[in-house]
Design an enzyme around this catalytic site. Structure first.
Site, PDB file in Angstrom:
ATOM      1  N   GLU A 183     -54.122 -17.424  -6.119  1.00  0.00           N
ATOM      2  CA  GLU A 183     -53.795 -18.559  -5.241  1.00  0.00           C
ATOM      3  C   GLU A 183     -52.314 -18.590  -4.864  1.00  0.00           C
ATOM      4  O   GLU A 183     -51.494 -19.115  -5.616  1.00  0.00           O
ATOM      5  CB  GLU A 183     -54.184 -19.890  -5.906  1.00  0.00           C
ATOM      6  CG  GLU A 183     -53.825 -21.104  -5.040  1.00  0.00           C
ATOM      7  CD  GLU A 183     -54.207 -22.451  -5.640  1.00  0.00           C
ATOM      8  OE1 GLU A 183     -54.635 -22.488  -6.808  1.00  0.00           O
ATOM      9  OE2 GLU A 183     -54.067 -23.457  -4.947  1.00  0.00           O
ATOM     10  N   LYS A 225     -57.481 -17.471  -2.929  1.00  0.00           N
ATOM     11  CA  LYS A 225     -57.468 -18.916  -2.632  1.00  0.00           C
ATOM     12  C   LYS A 225     -56.200 -19.241  -1.855  1.00  0.00           C
ATOM     13  O   LYS A 225     -55.159 -19.558  -2.439  1.00  0.00           O
ATOM     14  CB  LYS A 225     -57.545 -19.721  -3.933  1.00  0.00           C
ATOM     15  CG  LYS A 225     -57.432 -21.233  -3.742  1.00  0.00           C
ATOM     16  CD  LYS A 225     -57.877 -21.979  -4.979  1.00  0.00           C
ATOM     17  CE  LYS A 225     -57.623 -23.474  -4.831  1.00  0.00           C
ATOM     18  NZ  LYS A 225     -58.272 -24.257  -5.880  1.00  0.00           N
ATOM     19  N   GLY A 268     -54.989 -28.783  -0.196  1.00  0.00           N
ATOM     20  CA  GLY A 268     -53.540 -28.905  -0.050  1.00  0.00           C
ATOM     21  C   GLY A 268     -52.983 -30.199   0.521  1.00  0.00           C
ATOM     22  O   GLY A 268     -51.846 -30.211   0.974  1.00  0.00           O
ATOM     23  N   SER A 295     -62.405 -24.241  -2.288  1.00  0.00           N
ATOM     24  CA  SER A 295     -62.097 -24.459  -3.701  1.00  0.00           C
ATOM     25  C   SER A 295     -61.212 -25.700  -3.716  1.00  0.00           C
ATOM     26  O   SER A 295     -60.027 -25.643  -4.015  1.00  0.00           O
ATOM     27  CB  SER A 295     -61.370 -23.247  -4.295  1.00  0.00           C
ATOM     28  OG  SER A 295     -60.957 -23.519  -5.614  1.00  0.00           O
TER      29      SER A 295
HETATM   30  P1  13P Z   1     -56.334 -29.203  -3.579  1.00  0.00           P
HETATM   31  O1  13P Z   1     -57.615 -28.831  -2.862  1.00  0.00           O
HETATM   32  O2  13P Z   1     -56.238 -30.674  -3.917  1.00  0.00           O
HETATM   33  O3  13P Z   1     -55.124 -28.634  -2.899  1.00  0.00           O
HETATM   34  O4  13P Z   1     -56.422 -28.511  -5.008  1.00  0.00           O
HETATM   35  C1  13P Z   1     -56.860 -27.227  -5.090  1.00  0.00           C
HETATM   36  C2  13P Z   1     -56.191 -26.540  -6.199  1.00  0.00           C
HETATM   37  O5  13P Z   1     -56.832 -26.091  -7.125  1.00  0.00           O
HETATM   38  C3  13P Z   1     -54.740 -26.401  -6.148  1.00  0.00           C
HETATM   39  O6  13P Z   1     -54.327 -25.478  -7.108  1.00  0.00           O
END
Ligand code: 13P
Length: 346
Positions: A183, A225, A268, A295
């Protein structure tokens, strides 16, 4: 001579494909103790261990949720917790066909010498922690690198350092028979344009896949991600949803090899409906070489958290809210979502 990997590659690929199976996506429920406290503050609920357990139970046991959820990212505390009738969460999730995952980074910390930038920590002792998490039932893991856009940032060196850490993490996961979610999040917090987001996301993904290659990471056994390519939240003229979808797909096509089975976006800070609409529009631009799914943390949980408000009487209706968002995002993975569906009953 190439390293003789001891890992079970076919099992890694099987799990990675299951994580991004059509109509399904991942629930990010791995908020650290500090982050979940902020979420509970918003509903004026004290962040005790039992409240955190109960809230996660609300999400995991929601009727209808499992149909649209392939896996759940847990936090260190959560992976050790149980449902009220004593079933460990990883075992409960597995029984309902949802893969248990675990956040393994220890957070984005100030990057020494680089004001305003961060480096994600957590590599020390990671091999041992992965072994323990595997025994607790984790089949995949998550590590989040954070790249902020601002005046003079990100610097190429901060991007490189974060990409390098992601690759070291991913290789350690695969050694432990755990699928890494890689990510690299370019934040949408600023006032920047969508063009600037695309430029930075381009640079980040180029570096991340370079480092993954150098570190001999098995691409078929990982999930990316990323952020969507989107205007900053504070930008004056935010690009419309169709432009977000087009820029996101264009950027991913430049950098993500077709060997990667799937891409699961983070939300996000997008609103729940925005995140669903964007995902659906992205999937309408197919066929694409990878499965494109979600995700989401906030975009899956926000409406359920508000509906619950910490009150036992609202438990069922909060579960319905969660199942609704899971379903609408599930439909968005094949471009079948439409905004009229929002007004239908949860
Ligand atoms: P958000 O979808 O709230 O951005 O969280 C996803 C996530 O796992 C961030 O690391």
């Amino acid at each position: 001579m190439l390293e003789d990997w001891t890992m079970n590659r076919s099992e890694l690929a099987r799990v990675a494909n299951a994580m991004v199976a059509k109509n399904k996506g991942i629930l990010a429920a791995d908020e650290s103790t500090g982050t979940i406290k902020k979420r509970f503050d918003a509903i004026k609920l004290e962040s005790t261990e039992e409240h955190r357990r109960l809230y996660r139970e609300l999400l995991f046991t929601a009727p209808g949720g499992a149909e649209w959820i392939s896996g759940v990212i847990l936090y260190d505390e959560t992976i050790r917790q149980k449902t009220k009738d004593g079933t460990p969460f990883p075992e409960y999730l597995t029984k309902r066909g949802m893969l248990p995952g675990i956040k393994v980074d220890t957070g984005a910390k100030p990057f020494a010498g680089f004001a305003g930038e961060t480096i994600t920590e957590g590599l020390d002792g990671l091999r041992e922690r992965l072994g323990e998490y595997r025994n607790l039932g984790a089949r995949f893991a998550k590590w989040r690198a954070v790249i902020d856009i601002g005046d003079g940032i990100p610097t190429p060196y901060a991007i490189q350092a974060n990409a390098h850490a992601l690759a070291r993490y991913a290789a350690l996961c695969q050694e432990a028979d755990i699928v890494p979610i890689v990510e690299p999040e370019v934040l949408m917090d600023g006032a920047h344009s969508i063009e600037r987001c695309e430029q930075v996301t381009d640079a980040v993904l180029a570096r991340v896949f370079g480092e993954l290659f150098e570190h001999r990471v098995y691409l078929e056994g990982m999930v990316l991600k990323p952020n969507m390519v989107i205007s900053g939240k504070k930008a004056a003229n935010r690009a419309p949803p169709e432009a977000v979808a087009a820029a996101t797909v264009r950027c991913l096509k430049r950098h993500v090899p077709p060997a990667v089975p799937g891409i699961a976006f983070l939300s996000g800070g997008q609103s729940p409906t925005e995140a669903t609409q964007h995902l659906s529009l992205i999937n309408k631009l197919g066929p694409l070489p990878w499965s494109l799914t979600f995700s989401y943390g906030r975009a899956l949980q926000d409406t359920a958290l508000k509906a619950w408000g910490g009150a036992a009487a609202n438990f069922g209706s909060a579960q319905q809210e969660f199942a609704k968002r899971a379903k609408l995002n599930g439909l968005a993975t094949t471009g079948r979502y439409s905004q009229e569906m929002e007004s239908q009953a949860a």
